[in-house]
Scaffold this active site. Sequence first.
Site, short mmCIF file in Angstrom:
data_model
loop_
_atom_site.label_atom_id
_atom_site.label_comp_id
_atom_site.label_asym_id
_atom_site.label_seq_id
_atom_site.Cartn_x
_atom_site.Cartn_y
_atom_site.Cartn_z
N ASP A 170 -4.80 17.79 29.10
CA ASP A 170 -3.93 16.62 29.27
C ASP A 170 -3.57 15.92 27.96
O ASP A 170 -2.84 14.94 27.95
CB ASP A 170 -4.58 15.61 30.23
CG ASP A 170 -5.90 15.06 29.68
OD1 ASP A 170 -6.16 15.20 28.47
OD2 ASP A 170 -6.67 14.51 30.48
N TYR A 264 -6.96 15.92 18.03
CA TYR A 264 -8.24 16.64 17.89
C TYR A 264 -8.41 17.30 16.52
O TYR A 264 -9.52 17.67 16.15
CB TYR A 264 -8.40 17.67 19.00
CG TYR A 264 -8.98 17.06 20.26
CD1 TYR A 264 -10.35 16.91 20.41
CD2 TYR A 264 -8.16 16.59 21.28
CE1 TYR A 264 -10.89 16.33 21.54
CE2 TYR A 264 -8.69 16.01 22.42
CZ TYR A 264 -10.06 15.88 22.54
OH TYR A 264 -10.60 15.30 23.65
#
Length: 441
Positions: A170, A264
């Site tokens: 997501d 990330y």
Amino acid sequence: MKKFSVVIAGGGSTFTPGIVMMLLDNKDRFPLRSLRLYDNDAERQGVLGEALAILLKEQAPDVEFLYTTDPEVAFTDTDFCMAHIRVGKYAMREQDEKIPLKHGVIGQETCGPGGLAYGMRSISGMMEIIDHMERYSPNCWMLNYSNPAAIVAEACRVLRPNSKVLNICDMPVGTLRRMSQIIGKQPKELDVRYFGLNHFGWWTSVKDKEGNEYIDQIRDYVAENGYLTQVEVDTQHMDESWQATHKKAKDLLEVDNRFLPNTYLKYYLFPDEEVAHSNADYTRANEVMAGREKTVFDAARKIVANGTAENSDFHIDSHASFIVDLARAIAFNTHERMVMIVENNGAIANFPDDAMVEVPCIVGSDGPEPLAQGRIPAFHQTLMYQQVMVEKMTVEAFIEGSYQKMWQALTLSKTVPSAKVAKELLDDLIEVNGDFWPELK
Ligand code: NAD
Ligand code: G6P
Ligand code: MN
């Protein structure tokens, strides 16, 4: 219109109520006949199951609802399995985060040694639910959020190559929502080009349906603010630690400003800073247990105590909308464009065919058709190659029960400084993971 039967595997997940609410909200676009929850922890799932039974009775009495730990009951006659299991639950997530930090290394759910440890736990749990699904409903699709998605996806590619499992994340949707806010659009008005691995990628284009390009405008904003926006964009990714993560995209962009980075990447590009800012006694797992887990389970207990789901504290988020959109795309052959984790096979021209990559796909009844993203620069390609080999070697270590391969996988991770630290880490991880891991020789 056809009505569908859905099972949510990992029924006791903090994300289950959101997905159920989203499914109910979408009943006219994605009709439901049956909804089931499946988990291997009856007590945990029971809390949510009891509350959701009340909610469904009030809001969708026509939908058959049950929760069970029996795979046959859960998986018989199902069209879609929405999976989000966490093998080892938050107790083990806490270990994944804290053990590496003791060695001065990134401690994170899906990145670095913690992610590899979690991968070693998830593979058997995932293969087990895939097998249940195929045994009782051979035509069922699994839409899988269970992490670490990169390693789970590689394990599926190797161990269940013909299974109808789609692995998704997501984060691209969540960040697109922020981008849409930055430029004053709705996410659904935008099409992206994106390449990378799961939790390791970049946007190369963000256009509206008329073909107007917004990447420069977004880049200017991110260069100042990261993906921090003024408006509350979601219920997810809002805690303070997440705000710091959105902001950090500013620094990621400085390293290479051709493309817009996935948040990330901070664990790989700024590991030293991240470790320095971590508290080895209180990590994200602790934050989630005190936050989302408590909120969701308290909301469920309140419904049960009140005997009604009126004014409940359950809510919908973009995490839930993405998986429901995906089910719809398959069910109704909508050809929606969505970023998915798929086998490369040329989608990224200068990257191995057999790598599981994250790219935009057109999704219809036969699943995703990846869109070609062309060639990528050496900087991104090199980073990705190193990381994808870490993921592949972890899956090989799992299959072969190889200590040596797992040591090499850890050594190869950009987050780990040396083979010595990798070995010390591995020995600690083996000890705390016990029977969750295969025996490594
Ligand atoms: P959670 O611990 O609240 O829920 C996971 C549930 O899975 C628990 O109820 C647990 O009992 C159950 N479970 C564990 N092993 C199982 C097995 N073998 N069979 C059946 N059930 C099993 O966790 P959460 O925070 O709600 O997250 C759930 C999962 O979704 C995690 O893997 C998380 O990383 C993942 N997630 C992924 C994304 C993504 O972008 N892909 C986004 C959000 C969450
Ligand atoms: C994002 C990622 C997920 C990850 C989640 C962690 O949504 O895409 O893969 O599981 O963040 O969030 P949490 O709130 O549990 O730390
Ligand atoms: Mn993710």
